[in-house]
Design a protein around this motif. Structure first.
Motif, mmCIF file in Angstrom:
data_model
loop_
_atom_site.group_PDB
_atom_site.id
_atom_site.type_symbol
_atom_site.label_atom_id
_atom_site.label_comp_id
_atom_site.label_asym_id
_atom_site.label_seq_id
_atom_site.Cartn_x
_atom_site.Cartn_y
_atom_site.Cartn_z
ATOM 1 N N ALA A 80 21.639 53.736 69.524
ATOM 2 C CA ALA A 80 21.722 52.293 69.773
ATOM 3 C C ALA A 80 20.885 51.898 70.980
ATOM 4 O O ALA A 80 20.303 50.800 71.004
ATOM 5 C CB ALA A 80 23.177 51.875 69.974
ATOM 6 N N LEU A 110 26.927 51.969 65.872
ATOM 7 C CA LEU A 110 25.598 51.539 66.303
ATOM 8 C C LEU A 110 25.602 50.069 66.711
ATOM 9 O O LEU A 110 25.170 49.715 67.808
ATOM 10 C CB LEU A 110 24.581 51.751 65.175
ATOM 11 C CG LEU A 110 24.114 53.176 64.893
ATOM 12 C CD1 LEU A 110 23.238 53.206 63.648
ATOM 13 C CD2 LEU A 110 23.351 53.742 66.087
ATOM 14 N N GLY A 111 26.092 49.216 65.811
ATOM 15 C CA GLY A 111 26.033 47.788 66.056
ATOM 16 C C GLY A 111 26.754 47.345 67.312
ATOM 17 O O GLY A 111 26.259 46.503 68.055
ATOM 18 N N GLY A 136 22.633 48.053 61.585
ATOM 19 C CA GLY A 136 23.754 48.849 62.069
ATOM 20 C C GLY A 136 24.625 49.305 60.915
ATOM 21 O O GLY A 136 25.820 49.552 61.093
#
Length: 281
Positions: A244, A87-88, A173
């Motif tokens: 994301a 995600l991050g 995240g």
């Protein structure tokens, strides 16, 4: 011989958009050269250019969805991304390309082979390297106007709130319930909105958590030591890439003051079905 003009105006040119409207733009090489000649930080040179009505060409295709005025707001903004994994990493790349002024990235880990299936900054050359340091270098190459601060640490203590004093938004995240509850406590202490995202298998969710909101506790209270759904079901690249994108859009809306009515909703997406559902919390 006349001295060479080192003004932004002298390097600007006219570019027409798809509707035939003219805009003053300037290329990256000119901005970088002027920053060096005038001994001005690169991010400040980009901001000065936009304040004079000259749009860096890299942002030309953001218009009209993101106006010049809004691009200036983004250049003045700071965002923290806690967790630089599936995600991050996607969020960091998206915010970097959008032109956020400063990104603070937090993650203690290094890339390993299990990250290759989904994490955008990992490849054969970055295996074994610290995630935040790789991302700092990659983001510098993607967009030199973004200041990247790499924190190779875990956020596991509510008293780490001093690390977030300069940011306007925190992005979650992470992948474990206990760490997420701590991050929510930090965001509440700092009175900052927290953009929560979670994935498991081909599904995921996104939610904006305001300082007065206890949604994270509703989702995870009593599960602090539990294994996350991500670890149980895996994470093919499709779900973190999509979730994301929703998180990045949420950050954009917060910074630009848009679509605030949807902040109490949780978006749940199932890519296999496919379906998208909204839940009021």
């Amino acid at each position: 011989m006349m001295p060479k003009d080192h003004s932004l105006e002298s390097r600007a040119r006219i570019e027409k958009d798809s509707q035939g409207k003219s805009h003053r733009v300037i290329c990256d090489p000119d901005l970088l050269e002027l920053a060096d000649i005038l001994n001005t930080p690169v991010h400040q040179m980009y901001l000065k250019s936009m304040e004079k009505g000259i749009l860096p060409l890299r942002y030309f295709r953001n218009m009209p969805s993101i106006t010049l005025k809004q691009q200036i707001i983004l250049q003045r903004s700071q965002v923290a991304v806690v967790g630089a994994g599936g995600l991050g990493g996607h969020v960091i790349e998206g915010l970097c390309r959008l032109g956020i002024g400063a990104l603070h990235i937090f993650d203690p880990d290094s890339f390993d082979e299990t990250n290759l299936n989904r994490q955008v900054f990992t490849d054969q050359n970055t295996l074994g390297n610290a995630k935040v340091e790789v991302m700092q270098e990659c983001c510098r190459l993607i967009n030199p106007a973004v200041q990247i601060t790499a924190h190779r640490i875990a956020v596991k203590d509510p008293n780490q709130d001093a690390l977030f004093v300069d940011v306007q938004v925190i992005v979650d995240g992470l992948d474990t319930p206990g760490d997420r509850l701590i991050l929510a406590a930090i965001a509440r202490k700092c009175r900052l909105p927290l953009v929560h995202g979670a994935v498991a298998g081909f599904a995921g969710r996104v939610m904006i958590i305001q300082p007065s909101d206890n949604s994270m506790e509703m989702l995870y209270s009593g599960k602090e030591s539990a294994c996350s759904s991500e670890h149980l079901l895996g994470t093919p690249v499709l779900s973190p890439a999509l979730i994301a994108s929703f998180q990045t859009m949420a950050v954009l809306n917060i910074l630009l003051g848009k679509n605030q009515a949807g902040e109490s909703r949780m978006i749940y997406v199932d890519l296999e079905t496919p379906s998208l559902d909204l839940f009021e919390l």
